[in-house]
Design an enzyme around this catalytic site. Structure first.
Site, PDB file in Angstrom:
ATOM      1  N   SER A  83      -5.857 -16.361   2.597  1.00  0.00           N
ATOM      2  CA  SER A  83      -6.508 -17.161   3.637  1.00  0.00           C
ATOM      3  C   SER A  83      -5.541 -17.684   4.697  1.00  0.00           C
ATOM      4  O   SER A  83      -5.720 -18.787   5.211  1.00  0.00           O
ATOM      5  CB  SER A  83      -7.308 -18.309   3.012  1.00  0.00           C
ATOM      6  OG  SER A  83      -8.398 -17.789   2.264  1.00  0.00           O
ATOM      7  N   ASN A 102      -3.063  -6.469   6.001  1.00  0.00           N
ATOM      8  CA  ASN A 102      -3.760  -5.625   5.024  1.00  0.00           C
ATOM      9  C   ASN A 102      -5.217  -5.495   5.473  1.00  0.00           C
ATOM     10  O   ASN A 102      -5.998  -6.431   5.306  1.00  0.00           O
ATOM     11  CB  ASN A 102      -3.682  -6.281   3.632  1.00  0.00           C
ATOM     12  CG  ASN A 102      -4.488  -5.525   2.594  1.00  0.00           C
ATOM     13  OD1 ASN A 102      -4.902  -4.386   2.818  1.00  0.00           O
ATOM     14  ND2 ASN A 102      -4.712  -6.149   1.455  1.00  0.00           N
ATOM     15  N   TRP A 103      -5.534  -4.343   6.054  1.00  0.00           N
ATOM     16  CA  TRP A 103      -6.892  -4.157   6.591  1.00  0.00           C
ATOM     17  C   TRP A 103      -7.909  -3.866   5.485  1.00  0.00           C
ATOM     18  O   TRP A 103      -9.101  -3.792   5.743  1.00  0.00           O
ATOM     19  CB  TRP A 103      -6.900  -3.014   7.604  1.00  0.00           C
ATOM     20  CG  TRP A 103      -6.194  -3.326   8.892  1.00  0.00           C
ATOM     21  CD1 TRP A 103      -5.538  -4.486   9.223  1.00  0.00           C
ATOM     22  CD2 TRP A 103      -6.068  -2.459  10.033  1.00  0.00           C
ATOM     23  NE1 TRP A 103      -5.019  -4.384  10.496  1.00  0.00           N
ATOM     24  CE2 TRP A 103      -5.324  -3.162  11.016  1.00  0.00           C
ATOM     25  CE3 TRP A 103      -6.510  -1.166  10.337  1.00  0.00           C
ATOM     26  CZ2 TRP A 103      -5.018  -2.604  12.265  1.00  0.00           C
ATOM     27  CZ3 TRP A 103      -6.202  -0.609  11.566  1.00  0.00           C
ATOM     28  CH2 TRP A 103      -5.465  -1.325  12.517  1.00  0.00           C
ATOM     29  N   LYS A 104      -7.428  -3.645   4.288  1.00  0.00           N
ATOM     30  CA  LYS A 104      -8.316  -3.312   3.152  1.00  0.00           C
ATOM     31  C   LYS A 104      -9.224  -2.132   3.529  1.00  0.00           C
ATOM     32  O   LYS A 104      -8.806  -1.271   4.299  1.00  0.00           O
ATOM     33  CB  LYS A 104      -9.110  -4.546   2.721  1.00  0.00           C
ATOM     34  CG  LYS A 104      -8.223  -5.772   2.503  1.00  0.00           C
ATOM     35  CD  LYS A 104      -8.929  -6.871   1.774  1.00  0.00           C
ATOM     36  CE  LYS A 104      -8.046  -8.105   1.729  1.00  0.00           C
ATOM     37  NZ  LYS A 104      -8.530  -9.116   0.820  1.00  0.00           N
ATOM     38  N   GLY A 116      -4.980 -10.745   5.112  1.00  0.00           N
ATOM     39  CA  GLY A 116      -6.129  -9.859   4.970  1.00  0.00           C
ATOM     40  C   GLY A 116      -7.101 -10.055   6.121  1.00  0.00           C
ATOM     41  O   GLY A 116      -6.934  -9.514   7.210  1.00  0.00           O
ATOM     42  N   GLY A 117      -8.121 -10.878   5.892  1.00  0.00           N
ATOM     43  CA  GLY A 117      -9.218 -11.044   6.856  1.00  0.00           C
ATOM     44  C   GLY A 117      -8.768 -11.280   8.295  1.00  0.00           C
ATOM     45  O   GLY A 117      -9.276 -10.631   9.231  1.00  0.00           O
ATOM     46  N   GLY A 129      -9.437 -14.584   0.662  1.00  0.00           N
ATOM     47  CA  GLY A 129     -10.742 -14.463   1.306  1.00  0.00           C
ATOM     48  C   GLY A 129     -11.650 -15.661   1.149  1.00  0.00           C
ATOM     49  O   GLY A 129     -12.849 -15.573   1.431  1.00  0.00           O
ATOM     50  N   GLU A 162      -7.020  -7.273  -5.982  1.00  0.00           N
ATOM     51  CA  GLU A 162      -8.263  -6.488  -5.938  1.00  0.00           C
ATOM     52  C   GLU A 162      -8.106  -5.182  -6.718  1.00  0.00           C
ATOM     53  O   GLU A 162      -9.093  -4.608  -7.184  1.00  0.00           O
ATOM     54  CB  GLU A 162      -8.682  -6.255  -4.476  1.00  0.00           C
ATOM     55  CG  GLU A 162      -9.216  -7.549  -3.857  1.00  0.00           C
ATOM     56  CD  GLU A 162      -9.116  -7.656  -2.360  1.00  0.00           C
ATOM     57  OE1 GLU A 162      -8.838  -6.640  -1.685  1.00  0.00           O
ATOM     58  OE2 GLU A 162      -9.310  -8.781  -1.836  1.00  0.00           O
ATOM     59  N   GLU A 216       0.204 -14.257  -4.113  1.00  0.00           N
ATOM     60  CA  GLU A 216      -1.160 -14.350  -3.604  1.00  0.00           C
ATOM     61  C   GLU A 216      -2.068 -14.944  -4.688  1.00  0.00           C
ATOM     62  O   GLU A 216      -2.574 -14.201  -5.544  1.00  0.00           O
ATOM     63  CB  GLU A 216      -1.681 -12.962  -3.242  1.00  0.00           C
ATOM     64  CG  GLU A 216      -0.879 -12.259  -2.164  1.00  0.00           C
ATOM     65  CD  GLU A 216      -1.772 -11.294  -1.399  1.00  0.00           C
ATOM     66  OE1 GLU A 216      -1.948 -11.513  -0.196  1.00  0.00           O
ATOM     67  OE2 GLU A 216      -2.304 -10.357  -2.005  1.00  0.00           O
ATOM     68  N   HIS A 221      -2.040  -5.425  -5.907  1.00  0.00           N
ATOM     69  CA  HIS A 221      -2.932  -6.398  -5.253  1.00  0.00           C
ATOM     70  C   HIS A 221      -3.992  -6.847  -6.257  1.00  0.00           C
ATOM     71  O   HIS A 221      -4.440  -6.063  -7.085  1.00  0.00           O
ATOM     72  CB  HIS A 221      -3.592  -5.746  -4.031  1.00  0.00           C
ATOM     73  CG  HIS A 221      -4.304  -6.732  -3.161  1.00  0.00           C
ATOM     74  ND1 HIS A 221      -5.533  -7.258  -3.481  1.00  0.00           N
ATOM     75  CD2 HIS A 221      -3.937  -7.328  -2.005  1.00  0.00           C
ATOM     76  CE1 HIS A 221      -5.898  -8.123  -2.541  1.00  0.00           C
ATOM     77  NE2 HIS A 221      -4.945  -8.184  -1.631  1.00  0.00           N
TER      78      HIS A 221
HETATM   79  C1  PEP Z   1      -5.195 -10.247   0.785  1.00  0.00           C
HETATM   80  O1  PEP Z   1      -6.175  -9.609   0.461  1.00  0.00           O
HETATM   81  O2  PEP Z   1      -4.062  -9.869   0.445  1.00  0.00           O
HETATM   82  C2  PEP Z   1      -5.386 -11.459   1.545  1.00  0.00           C
HETATM   83  C3  PEP Z   1      -4.385 -12.274   1.649  1.00  0.00           C
HETATM   84  O3  PEP Z   1      -6.625 -11.649   2.083  1.00  0.00           O
HETATM   85  P1  PEP Z   1      -7.098 -12.889   2.994  1.00  0.00           P
HETATM   86  O4  PEP Z   1      -6.021 -13.121   4.029  1.00  0.00           O
HETATM   87  O5  PEP Z   1      -8.380 -12.422   3.599  1.00  0.00           O
HETATM   88  O6  PEP Z   1      -7.253 -14.044   2.094  1.00  0.00           O
END
Ligand code: PEP
Length: 256
Positions: free
Chosen positions: A218, A15-17, A239-240, A179, A105, A173, A103
């Protein structure tokens, strides 16, 4: 993985957001496609969810690579006066096979609740997309001892009629892990995934055994092996760490 989870092919989602202009996105996608096409094949499915502006360009980069494309959200309607939104048929038209809905967010930043998430998942299904439905408790929920209750409630409310393991994936999640560099321990992840599957069973009177349930929050090259080995974990949503093709590929390799 457990024998049961081995029957569910691992799924690795990037997920590049809201990250990546055209040139960066193409470069990152090409680097990932080169890894996927290299000698060290993985036993899993890979989906990349870039910003909507990059979908058409990435469809060309990933053509024939085995990497699938996903959207990061969709509107519950197929078309209409919804400025700034993207519909599920538009995502399909751009080459997507998947879309993330619910999600945290979106739930926190756009006030989306379970009912709206279920409507979006239904729209995804109507467009032939697999819905990746996200659920997860906040830090306050967990501190109050309500994590499993919240997960069960979100699963019950966010899955539409017609959801099936063939068109739906659930991503657990925990909001406090996204993050932050913090992750739940293996026992907590296992309990949460069991709760997701139990919620599915309650909602649809069976079928939970075939459902792919992913962990997100994470995930890194350092912890992916341990997380993917937790019973009931069928993959990860990243994500990150997915913003580096090399780091994401190392995570993918943890499911070999
Ligand atoms: C996400 O936003 O779905 C996510 C898992 O982010 P991160 O891996 O950065 O925690």
């Amino acid at each position: 993985m457990t024998p049961a989870s081995r029957s569910r092919r691992p799924l690795l989602i990037a997920n590049w957001k809201m990250n990546g202009l055209h040139a960066d996105g193409i470069e990152r996608a090409r680097a990932l496609a080169a890894h996927v096409g290299g000698a060290e094949a993985i036993d899993g499915d890979i989906v990349v969810c870039p910003p909507a502006t990059l979908l058409f360009a990435l469809r060309a980069v990933f053509a024939g690579s085995g990497v699938a494309l996903g959207g990061q959200d969709c509107h519950a309607q197929a078309e209409g006066a919804h400025t700034g939104d993207v519909s599920a048929p538009m995502l399909s038209d751009a080459g997507c096979s998947h879309v993330i809905v619910g999600h945290s967010e979106r739930r926190a930043g756009h006030g989306e609740g379970d009912e709206q998430v279920a409507a979006k998942a239904a729209a995804a299904h109507a467009a032939g997309l697999t819905a990746i439905v996200c659920v997860g408790e906040s830090a306050a929920d967990r501190d109050a001892g309500h994590a499993l209750t919240v997960i069960g409630r979100q699963v019950g409310g966010s899955l539409p009629e017609g959801a099936a393991p063939a068109n739906t994936v659930v991503a657990y999640e925990p909001v406090w892990a996204i993050g932050t560099g913090r992750t739940p321990g293996p026992a907590d992840i296992e309990a949460a995934h069991r709760q997701v599957r139990a919620g599915w069973e309650r909602r649809f009177s069976g079928g939970g055994d075939a459902l792919r349930v992913l962990y997100g929050g994470s995930v890194s090259a350092r912890n992916a092996g341990e997380i993917l080995a937790v019973p009931g974990v069928d993959g990860v949503l990243v994500g990150g760490a997915s913003l580096s093709a090399d780091a994401f590929w190392q995570i993918c390799q943890a499911c070999r």
